[in-house]
Scaffold this motif. Structure first.
Motif, PDB file in Angstrom:
ATOM      1  N   LYS A   1       1.750  -2.108  -9.877  1.00  0.00           N
ATOM      2  CA  LYS A   1       2.985  -1.371 -10.154  1.00  0.00           C
ATOM      3  C   LYS A   1       3.007  -0.139  -9.279  1.00  0.00           C
ATOM      4  CE  LYS A   1       1.174   1.122 -14.162  1.00  0.00           C
ATOM      5  NZ  LYS A   1       1.388   1.478 -15.564  1.00  0.00           N
TER       6      LYS A   1
ATOM      7  N   VAL B   1       6.647   4.098  -0.632  1.00  0.00           N
ATOM      8  CA  VAL B   1       5.772   4.024  -1.815  1.00  0.00           C
ATOM      9  C   VAL B   1       4.956   5.308  -1.922  1.00  0.00           C
ATOM     10  CG1 VAL B   1       3.918   2.765  -2.957  1.00  0.00           C
ATOM     11  CG2 VAL B   1       5.619   1.525  -1.630  1.00  0.00           C
TER      12      VAL B   1
ATOM     13  N   ARG C   1       0.835  -1.189   0.000  1.00  0.00           N
ATOM     14  CA  ARG C   1       0.000   0.000   0.000  1.00  0.00           C
ATOM     15  C   ARG C   1       0.874   1.246   0.000  1.00  0.00           C
ATOM     16  NH1 ARG C   1      -3.161  -2.260  -2.132  1.00  0.00           N
ATOM     17  NH2 ARG C   1      -4.941  -3.411  -1.362  1.00  0.00           N
TER      18      ARG C   1
ATOM     19  N   LYS D   1       3.091   6.163  -5.099  1.00  0.00           N
ATOM     20  CA  LYS D   1       1.944   5.970  -6.000  1.00  0.00           C
ATOM     21  C   LYS D   1       1.796   4.495  -6.287  1.00  0.00           C
ATOM     22  CE  LYS D   1       1.107   8.184  -9.660  1.00  0.00           C
ATOM     23  NZ  LYS D   1       1.210   8.777 -10.991  1.00  0.00           N
ATOM     24  N   LEU D   2       0.574   4.064  -6.518  1.00  0.00           N
ATOM     25  CA  LEU D   2       0.366   2.639  -6.761  1.00  0.00           C
ATOM     26  C   LEU D   2      -0.846   2.428  -7.668  1.00  0.00           C
ATOM     27  CD1 LEU D   2       0.338  -0.067  -4.055  1.00  0.00           C
ATOM     28  CD2 LEU D   2      -1.809   0.447  -5.160  1.00  0.00           C
ATOM     29  N   HIS D   3      -0.715   1.549  -8.645  1.00  0.00           N
ATOM     30  CA  HIS D   3      -1.828   1.215  -9.543  1.00  0.00           C
ATOM     31  C   HIS D   3      -1.947  -0.295  -9.625  1.00  0.00           C
ATOM     32  CE1 HIS D   3      -2.046   5.387 -10.811  1.00  0.00           C
ATOM     33  NE2 HIS D   3      -0.747   5.362 -11.014  1.00  0.00           N
ATOM     34  N   GLU D   4      -3.152  -0.788  -9.318  1.00  0.00           N
ATOM     35  CA  GLU D   4      -3.359  -2.234  -9.292  1.00  0.00           C
ATOM     36  C   GLU D   4      -4.445  -2.622 -10.289  1.00  0.00           C
ATOM     37  OE1 GLU D   4      -3.608  -3.803  -5.283  1.00  0.00           O
ATOM     38  OE2 GLU D   4      -4.936  -5.385  -5.984  1.00  0.00           O
ATOM     39  N   ARG D   5      -4.137  -3.589 -11.136  1.00  0.00           N
ATOM     40  CA  ARG D   5      -5.115  -4.026 -12.142  1.00  0.00           C
ATOM     41  C   ARG D   5      -6.084  -5.050 -11.560  1.00  0.00           C
ATOM     42  NH1 ARG D   5      -4.244  -2.597 -17.595  1.00  0.00           N
ATOM     43  NH2 ARG D   5      -2.225  -1.606 -17.873  1.00  0.00           N
TER      44      ARG D   5
ATOM     45  N   LEU E   1       9.999   2.566 -15.374  1.00  0.00           N
ATOM     46  CA  LEU E   1       9.172   3.624 -14.811  1.00  0.00           C
ATOM     47  C   LEU E   1       8.513   3.209 -13.508  1.00  0.00           C
ATOM     48  CD1 LEU E   1       7.490   4.879 -18.097  1.00  0.00           C
ATOM     49  CD2 LEU E   1       9.199   6.084 -16.747  1.00  0.00           C
ATOM     50  N   TRP E   2       8.330   1.897 -13.318  1.00  0.00           N
ATOM     51  CA  TRP E   2       7.618   1.423 -12.134  1.00  0.00           C
ATOM     52  C   TRP E   2       8.352   0.241 -11.513  1.00  0.00           C
ATOM     53  CZ3 TRP E   2       3.413   4.326 -10.941  1.00  0.00           C
ATOM     54  CH2 TRP E   2       2.830   5.073 -11.979  1.00  0.00           C
TER      55      TRP E   2
END
Lengths: 177, 179
Positions: free
Chosen positions: A108, A96, A76, A98-102, A129-130
């Motif tokens: 990532k 961390v 997180r 920023k975080l993006h979860e599919r 980049l990630w």
């Protein structure tokens, strides 16, 4: 100086062999504790030493960090992670940002050192980049200050390390309980 | 020589044991402290003082593809003074925006953060605008309904670290680009 070897002189062959065995015991239990910690925490390196000031004032050079890396424990934003970057030997400890979860769970994220003014894209491998889960060594869970300075000194002055190791090994071998 | 070794060994062992007991005692005195409640003076979303736009025009920013970015203004006044004790080295407070976008089931973006090391500075106020631009990974910001919350990470002088968070508050992004 003579008294140092008194114990040794008084030993017979079997007693000396016993000393060697108990020395082996010490080495193997240390190894077992380390490997056991790896299993319990899920991290490939459960204890790391902070080497840079990029997380000051939270972590200083020489602080010991205890890590866990449980599979079911999601990453997180705001967590402090230790990650490896291709082409760098030393793992980095940063937070961390920023975080993006599919939908399928792949995640990532981008990190930043508290004491740095920009995010870590400049530290990642060229074109990276990630970060993803496979880059992570562990998440910081506990802190013990200063103790890591011992390993920093030993790595900076290898002679000290070998002298210390030889001294300890010799002491265990020739000294009878 | 031998005696010297012996003495060093005993002194070292005794020192390590004493320090360990001190560390455990220090942690015991602060272990049951509740860090999960903050004194909140005011939590208010002020709107978008800045903009929301498509940033694909800025290749120098090293982002991949087309991205929307926004700059939001929040007014969060919160009081963390009660959290400090002799085993708190630092609080790391951040404002996090959480949302679902067409591309991602979960997005978390930090738009503001602050390091607090002294009780005297523990009254935070974010009304100067957010510290970081809100970059979406894609183009999911227009008309978006998102949540924001305060998160804080407590770092002790020695001992375990812990994360806490406030309840979530809703915000709605503008439906159109502002430039």
């Amino acid at each position: 100086m003579d008294s140092l070897f008194d114990d040794l002189k008084r030993m017979n062959k079997r007693q000396f062999l016993y000393q060697v065995l108990s020395f082996g015991m010490i080495v193997s239990s240390a190894l077992m504790i380390w490997k056991g910690l790896m299993v319990v925490t899920g991290s490939e390196s459960p204890i790391v030493v902070v080497l840079s000031g990029s997380m000051e004032p939270a972590f200083h050079r020489g602080d010991l960090l205890f890590l866990t890396n449980f599979e079911q424990d999601p990453i997180r934003v705001g967590e402090i992670v230790v990650f490896k970057v291709e082409g760098r030997d030393i793992p980095i400890v940063h937070r961390v940002l920023k975080l993006h979860e599919r939908d399928n769970g792949t995640v990532k994220f981008l990190t930043k050192g508290d004491n740095n003014s920009v995010d870590d894209r400049g530290l990642y491998a060229p074109g990276q980049l990630w970060l993803t889960k496979k880059d992570i060594v562990g998440r910081a869970r506990g802190l013990l200050p200063y103790v890591g300075m011992v390993t920093i000194y030993m790595n900076e002055y290898p002679k000290v390390k070998y002298m210390l190791l030889a001294g300890l090994a010799g002491y265990v071998l020739i000294h009878r309980e | 020589m031998y005696r010297g070794f012996e003495r060093l060994n005993v002194v070292f062992t005794y020192g390590v044991i004493t320090l360990t007991v001190c560390v455990l005692a220090l942690n015991l005195t602060t272990f049951f402290k509740d860090f999960s409640r903050i004194e909140t003076v005011n939590l208010d979303f002020k709107g978008f003082s800045g903009f929301i736009k498509n940033s694909s025009r800025y290749p120098s920013l090293r982002v991949d593809g087309s991205h929307e970015t926004a700059f939001l203004t929040l007014d969060a006044e919160a009081d963390f003074q009660s959290m400090f004790n002799w085993n708190v080295k630092q609080l790391f407070v951040s404002v996090v925006v959480e949302y679902v976008s067409p591309m991602h089931a979960r997005n978390e973006v930090v738009v503001w953060d602050k390091i607090i090391v002294r009780e005297g500075n523990a009254l935070i106020n974010t009304n100067k605008g957010s510290r970081y631009m809100h970059w979406d990974d894609g183009t999911g910001l227009r008309g978006l309904k998102a949540n924001w919350r305060l998160k804080w990470n407590v770092i002790r002088n020695v001992g375990p670290m812990a994360d806490y968070q406030s309840p979530a508050y809703e915000i709605e992004f503008p439906k159109e680009y502002s430039h």
